[in-house]
Design an enzyme around this catalytic site. Structure first.
Site, short mmCIF file in Angstrom:
data_model
loop_
_atom_site.label_atom_id
_atom_site.label_comp_id
_atom_site.label_asym_id
_atom_site.label_seq_id
_atom_site.Cartn_x
_atom_site.Cartn_y
_atom_site.Cartn_z
N ASP A 92 0.81 -1.22 0.00
CA ASP A 92 0.00 0.00 0.00
C ASP A 92 0.85 1.28 0.00
O ASP A 92 0.45 2.28 0.57
CB ASP A 92 -0.97 0.03 1.20
N LYS A 144 2.03 1.99 -5.04
CA LYS A 144 2.74 1.44 -6.21
C LYS A 144 1.94 1.58 -7.48
O LYS A 144 2.50 1.70 -8.56
CB LYS A 144 3.05 -0.05 -6.01
N GLY A 157 -4.01 -4.67 -4.66
CA GLY A 157 -4.98 -3.71 -5.16
C GLY A 157 -4.23 -2.50 -5.66
O GLY A 157 -3.40 -1.95 -4.96
N HIS A 158 -4.45 -2.12 -6.88
CA HIS A 158 -3.81 -0.94 -7.43
C HIS A 158 -4.85 0.10 -7.75
O HIS A 158 -5.78 -0.18 -8.50
CB HIS A 158 -3.04 -1.30 -8.70
N GLN A 184 2.10 -6.31 -2.99
CA GLN A 184 2.40 -6.29 -1.55
C GLN A 184 3.68 -5.48 -1.31
O GLN A 184 3.90 -4.50 -1.99
CB GLN A 184 2.50 -7.71 -0.97
P1 IMP Z 1 -2.63 -12.78 1.88
O1 IMP Z 1 -1.64 -12.23 0.91
O2 IMP Z 1 -4.04 -12.56 1.47
O3 IMP Z 1 -2.34 -14.20 2.25
O4 IMP Z 1 -2.45 -11.94 3.25
C1 IMP Z 1 -1.26 -12.03 4.02
C2 IMP Z 1 -0.87 -10.69 4.61
O5 IMP Z 1 -0.48 -9.81 3.57
C3 IMP Z 1 -2.02 -9.97 5.34
O6 IMP Z 1 -1.45 -9.25 6.43
C4 IMP Z 1 -2.56 -9.03 4.31
O7 IMP Z 1 -3.19 -7.91 4.89
C5 IMP Z 1 -1.27 -8.63 3.61
N1 IMP Z 1 -1.50 -8.20 2.21
C6 IMP Z 1 -1.78 -8.97 1.15
N2 IMP Z 1 -1.90 -8.23 0.04
C7 IMP Z 1 -1.66 -6.96 0.39
C8 IMP Z 1 -1.59 -5.72 -0.33
O8 IMP Z 1 -1.75 -5.64 -1.55
N3 IMP Z 1 -1.32 -4.63 0.43
C9 IMP Z 1 -1.08 -4.68 1.75
N4 IMP Z 1 -1.12 -5.81 2.47
C10 IMP Z 1 -1.41 -6.94 1.79
#
Ligand code: IMP
Length: 425
Positions: free
Chosen positions: A15, A18, A42-43, A225
């Site tokens: 977040d 990017k 999410g972009h 991420q």
């Molecule tokens: P998962 O990727 O859904 O398995 O989530 C694992 C961890 O990564 C959690 O703490 C999510 O909140 C975090 N996470 C996954 N995708 C994003 C993203 O795009 N932005 C921020 N945090 C993310």
């Protein structure tokens, strides 16, 4: 900057903004490549009055000449992808240039169910995942029972793989988690129905990118991420199940390290995190609320309120090292306008020690207190700044302090969500 082969990745917990950064680079890129993760990302891209949220299709799709690529290291939920393709078509973009690796793994309905129930059962210890099935899909990949995009085009094999997977998963879903088992036939036909629509996009993306780089085309690798959510180098277990770091770009795209020219780390002027896990500079006061509200810190994918805090330069130095950052791109500097004093963490104190480098032991991260440097804030509106000299002296000092402490030059500073609201050094 020439973007011949550039990795753009999050240098914090995701977040960082990017989306707008890759959108900026994508303008001069021939290819934009997602190399890991799935629709957990999410972009948000703002074009004039229009705001787009993409979770699967790389942001390059917004530019007519650019080829968006979903590479082998990604996990793909085909239904979500097809929905995004439809949305983009409706909005006047042309997603037909999209290319998808035949080696990417599929997110299956049982992955989503398992992600949800596992989190539920973890209770207080939950990771706070996006519940999109990411972790279970990568688990299957490493257990070597995953189903790949290419399997969609061989219905017999596909059916066999789904049956074999559900043989095992159904026991877990029903006996461990007390949920209804899934019908292999229903899952198979739902996925095979999508195969024809996906086929035109599927190719050998490693070869495609190799040839592109050999021809001197510009390729942008877009990390999802962030560094601190990396499965190997992040704050495990509160991480995602893939490698958003620079090494992951090579593995995920199927290229060697000599292919890469630059690695740009994107960092917010403060820091945020969603989900659980340690966060030394987290704020629970009105400054934290200010960041959430003014910075609109709510998840693109899940809508969750993000935890916010002061910029952490210990973590950013760590990100510079792990990724071999060549440049920093600082986002959302405008959100800090109006705060009298700004704090940035330059070390941690705790567990009887003091730390200048990111601690090896996770328990230290939970217990430590950040050592802050205080910097003067600024009250001016900076959203119209376009050159470094346009920024107030205190904002310039803030940026210089970041580059000196991290040892990586700051090439760009964003001062608003619009494409044009950017200071280029
Ligand atoms: P998962 O990727 O859904 O398995 O989530 C694992 C961890 O990564 C959690 O703490 C999510 O909140 C975090 N996470 C996954 N995708 C994003 C993203 O795009 N932005 C921020 N945090 C993310």
């Amino acid at each position: 900057m020439d973007v011949t082969a550039t990795i753009v990745l999050g240098a914090q917990w995701g977040d960082e903004g990017k989306g707008r950064v890759t959108d900026f680079f994508a303008e001069s890129a021939d290819f934009v490549v997602r190399y890991q993760g799935g629709n957990n990302a999410g972009h948000t891209i703002t074009i004039g009055e229009r705001v787009f949220a993409l979770s699967v299709v790389p942001s390059g799709v917004m530019y007519e000449e650019c080829v968006p690529v979903i590479a082998s290291g990604c996990v793909l939920d085909p239904a979500v992808l097809l929905e995004e393709i439809e949305m983009l078509t409706r909005e006047g973009f042309s997603p037909e240039r999209l290319r998808i690796s035949s080696n990417a793994h599929l997110i299956m309905p049982y992955h989503r169910v398992l992600d949800g129930v596992m989190e539920l059962y973890l209770g207080r210890n939950r990771i706070g995942t996006t519940k999109r099935g990411i972790g279970p899909a990568y688990t299957d990949k490493y257990q070597r029972v995953g189903i790949r995009v290419q399997d969609l085009f061989d219905p017999r094999i596909f059916r066999e793989k789904v049956e074999a997977a559900l043989e095992d998963k159904n026991k877990i879903i029903s006996r461990v988690y007390n949920r209804l088992p899934m019908d292999p036939e229903e899952v198979t036909s739902r996925y095979l129905e999508m195969a024809d629509r996906l086929l035109p996009y599927v190719t050998d993306t490693s070869l495609l990118l190799w040839n592109a780089i050999a021809e001197g085309r510009s390729v942008l690798f877009e990390g999802a991420q962030g560094t601190l959510l990396d499965i190997d180098h992040g704050t495990y277990p509160f991480v995602t199940s893939s490698n958003p770091t620079a090494g992951g770009a090579l593995i995920g795209a199927g290229l060697g390290p000599t292919a890469i020219d630059a690695v740009v780390g994107v960092a917010k002027a403060y820091i945020s995190r969603v989900g659980s896990g340690p966060f030394p500079t987290e704020l629970f006061d009105e400054v934290g609320d200010w960041m959430v509200e003014k910075g609109r810190e709510f998840g693109t994918v899940t809508g969750r309120r993000r935890r916010c805090g002061w910029l952490d330069l210990v973590a950013l130095r760590y990100a510079a090292r792990i990724n071999g950052l060549t440049h920093l791109f600082i986002t959302k500097l405008d959100i800090l306008s109006g705060l009298d004093t700004l704090r940035v963490a330059v070390g941690y104190d705790g567990a009887g020690d003091s730390y200048r480098e990111f601690p090896r032991q996770q328990r230290v991260l939970y217990k430590c207190a950040p050592v802050y440097e205080e910097l003067e804030g600024w009250s001016e509106d900076i959203t119209e700044a376009r050159r470094f000299e346009d920024l107030p002296a205190a904002a310039r000092r803030y940026i210089r302090f970041i580059e000196e402490t991290v040892g990586v030059p700051v090439g760009w500073v964003s001062v608003g969500p619009e494409r044009s609201q950017l200071v280029v050094r």
